[in-house]
Motif scaffolding. Structure first.
Motif, PDB file in Angstrom:
ATOM      1  N   CYS A  28      -5.266   2.922   0.932  1.00 13.12           N
ATOM      2  CA  CYS A  28      -5.112   1.496   0.674  1.00 13.12           C
ATOM      3  C   CYS A  28      -5.099   0.686   1.964  1.00 13.12           C
ATOM      4  O   CYS A  28      -5.737  -0.360   2.054  1.00 13.12           O
ATOM      5  CB  CYS A  28      -3.834   1.252  -0.125  1.00 13.12           C
ATOM      6  SG  CYS A  28      -3.412  -0.474  -0.376  1.00 13.12           S
ATOM      7  N   CYS A  39       0.841  -1.205   0.000  1.00 13.55           N
ATOM      8  CA  CYS A  39       0.000   0.000   0.000  1.00 13.55           C
ATOM      9  C   CYS A  39       0.871   1.247   0.000  1.00 13.55           C
ATOM     10  O   CYS A  39       1.927   1.290   0.651  1.00 13.55           O
ATOM     11  CB  CYS A  39      -0.915   0.022   1.224  1.00 13.55           C
ATOM     12  SG  CYS A  39      -2.323  -1.114   1.118  1.00 13.55           S
ATOM     13  N   ARG A  93      -7.398  -2.438   2.928  1.00 14.18           N
ATOM     14  CA  ARG A  93      -6.726  -3.729   2.842  1.00 14.18           C
ATOM     15  C   ARG A  93      -7.287  -4.744   3.833  1.00 14.18           C
ATOM     16  O   ARG A  93      -7.219  -5.953   3.611  1.00 14.18           O
ATOM     17  CB  ARG A  93      -5.222  -3.537   3.051  1.00 14.18           C
ATOM     18  CG  ARG A  93      -4.365  -4.791   2.943  1.00 14.18           C
ATOM     19  CD  ARG A  93      -4.598  -5.574   1.650  1.00 14.18           C
ATOM     20  NE  ARG A  93      -4.403  -4.822   0.438  1.00 14.18           N
ATOM     21  CZ  ARG A  93      -3.240  -4.642  -0.174  1.00 14.18           C
ATOM     22  NH1 ARG A  93      -2.133  -5.138   0.345  1.00 14.18           N
ATOM     23  NH2 ARG A  93      -3.190  -3.947  -1.304  1.00 14.18           N
TER      24      ARG A  93
END
Length: 352
Positions: free
Chosen positions: A277, A272, A281
């Motif tokens: 992100c 990431c 995740r």
């Protein structure tokens, strides 16, 4: 506009450069256990259900142009089973005709998935839904509260968390009363704001206690440690599992469940580039953990201080993160675990 973009970029860079934690009871903020000072600002970066960042004035609430949201009628419950793994069957609250005509089977385990801010739609939770159906023969209900979540006003969406949870609780009570759904067979998973919706659900069931809740990087902005009545908490189910992937930035840093997992110290997930992100995740981790061939083995630490100091000293039996079912019955409230992951699917490093 250019100045605004620069400010956003600087805030993102600051958020992703160092793991920031905040103790909401004391107000102390620290980076890698070093206390830091910060000016109080009205504007904060807040993530939507996909982890996309928005600048939000957390002290300004303007509902004059906000569409009305009536949780009992606006929330859409979509049922998926192995008989209809991709074609949803809509089964609304207290609609016995829809329930009877559906593939719902009260003898099976039942799973609920709840999206976060700006989420919703027929595809919500598709990857986790598919993972559940591949792993076990079960009922999967996706909870679409997009009518209340799809708004630029984060505060309005946040303030609907308890109303959403109340309707899901009524739904579970209805399944129990009308079809004999066992509470021991119910697990509720939610991401970001959806994690707090899951907690609100567990608080409000009237006919029994939900077996497990999976809190997937619960949203941090406008939630506090000292206000457990309005956020996910370990008393909301028989077992509450909490997975933190963007602690202190977009996610809620402090442990809130029985088993609290901090992959890669809960920040800066491998593969990431930033908080956006990392916050999302967690969904990938949970999805892949449901396949029991992917073992996310984790070490039990002494406490949350081990996470903030990045020094997890083994203190008890290790266990897996996520999985199906998630409950193991051995983790006291606020137990903390550390693990590492890979940068690409299926992410798991195996047993510890």
């Amino acid at each position: 506009m250019k100045l605004f973009a620069v400010i956003c970029a600087l805030l993102v860079a600051a958020a992703t450069a160092n793991p920031l934690y905040r103790n909401e009871e004391t107000g102390a903020e620290f980076v890698n256990s070093t206390v830091v000072e910060r000016n109080t600002e009205d504007w904060q970066l807040v993530p939507d259900t996909d982890g996309n960042l928005h600048m939000v004035n957390i002290k300004a609430v303007d509902l004059s142009n906000e569409p009305a949201f009536n949780a009992p009628t606006d929330i859409i419950f979509r049922l998926f089973t192995r008989q209809n793994p991709t074609a949803a069957q809509t089964v609304q609250l207290n609609n016995n005709a829809q329930l009877t005509a559906s593939n719902y089977n009260p003898a099976l385990q039942t799973r609920f998935h709840i999206h976060g801010w700006n989420g919703g739609g027929a595809a919500t939770g598709a990857n986790i839904r598919t993972a559940w159906l591949n792993a076990i023969n079960c009922n999967v209900f996706t909870v679409d509260w997009g009518a209340g979540a799809q708004t630029p006003n984060y505060i309005a969406a946040r303030n609907r968390v308890n109303a959403v949870g109340a309707v899901i609780a009524q739904y579970i009570d209805w399944l129990n009363q009308s079809r004999g759904q066992s509470f021991a067979g119910v697990s509720v998973a939610g991401h970001s704001l959806g994690a707090h919706c899951a907690g609100a659900t567990g608080k409000r069931t009237a006919r029994g206690r939900v077996q497990s809740i999976v809190s997937l990087d619960p949203a941090g902005p406008l939630f506090s440690v000292g206000d457990s009545a309005n956020r996910v908490h370990h008393t909301d189910a028989v077992h509450v599992e909490n997975i933190v992937t963007d602690a202190g930035n977009l996610g809620f840093a402090d442990p809130v469940g029985h088993a609290n997992f901090y992959p890669n110290w809960g920040v800066n997930q491998p593969g990431c580039a930033g908080s956006t992100c990392s916050h999302s995740r967690v969904n990938d981790f949970f999805q892949h953990s449901i396949n029991m061939n992917n073992v996310f083995g984790a070490t039990r630490c002494r406490g949350f201080a081990d996470i903030t100091s990045r020094n997890c000293v083994a203190n008890g039996a290790s266990r897996r993160m996520g999985g199906e079912p998630v409950i193991d019955g051995t983790s006291p409230a606020l137990t903390v675990f550390f693990l590492t992951t890979g940068a690409t699917a299926p992410f798991a490093h195996g047993p510890r």
